[in-house]
Motif scaffolding. Structure first.
Motif: not given
Length: 198
Positions: A32-39, A41-60
């Motif tokens: 991770t520390i050898s990755m480019e800053d943009e990579e 940032a994208e990785f961190a953004k994807n982690l946060l998006a998965a945590k914040r944007e996903l939910t459980y279906c109210a039906i199933c």
């Protein structure tokens, strides 16, 4: 060896992931520390998006970014069948074979008396609610072939059968490519019980 605090904290964070030991966590942290800053940032953004944007279906109870989930919204699915699984990964596995066209119900765990998990701790009440309208004629239990999976399937069967709903279980037996000599007794018993005509 003592690492500088930022990398030590990163190693500790990776170590909290299931199946990641100290060596793998260290390898991931150094990568991770050898990755480019943009990579990063994208990785961190994807982690946060998965945590914040996903939910459980109210039906199933399936993991989704749109509630209700795409499967529950699909009007072409067979509403007379519900396949009960432990988690969303099982839904994906079943969908990948493209042979099941009914509905799903995700328990979010299994009954496990040894670990203090009771029927009230998993997504069972909403399953029972879904069966109240009388459309469902069969519940297919697809829990793992473990002690907890068996306990959960037996509990579901016990509470649903008095309501006149057919409760079935996925067939168990020898996996494709496995050797009989290495199979355990339970697997062989299931293979005999679930044999099919050729």
């Amino acid at each position: 060896m003592l690492y500088p605090t930022p990398i030590a904290k990163l190693i500790e964070s990776y170590s909290k992931l299931p199946g990641i030991g100290k060596k793998t966590a260290t390898r991931l942290a150094f990568h991770t520390i050898s990755m480019e800053d943009e990579e990063v940032a994208e990785f961190a953004k994807n982690l946060l998006a998965a945590k914040r944007e996903l939910t459980y279906c109210a039906i199933c109870g399936n993991l989704t970014d749109d509630d209700p989930c795409a499967i529950c919204r699909d009007e072409t699915r067979d509403e007379t069948q519900i396949l009960v699984v432990e988690d969303s990964r099982d839904v994906t596995a079943m969908e990948n074979i493209q042979e099941y066209h009914g509905r799903y119900h995700v328990l979010g765990g299994l009954i496990s008396p040894m670990n203090g998990v009771s029927p009230d701790d998993i997504n069972l009440k909403s399953l029972i609610s879904r069966l109240m309208d009388g459309q469902v004629t069969e519940v297919i239990v697809a829990t793992d072939a473990t002690a907890d999976g068996e306990a959960t399937s037996m509990y579901i069967s016990r509470i649903l059968k008095p309501a006149g709903i057919k409760v079935t279980r996925l067939a168990r037996g020898l996996a494709v490519g496995s050797d009989i000599e290495y199979a355990d007794e339970v697997t062989l018993l299931r293979a005999i019980e679930n044999r099919t005509e050729l």
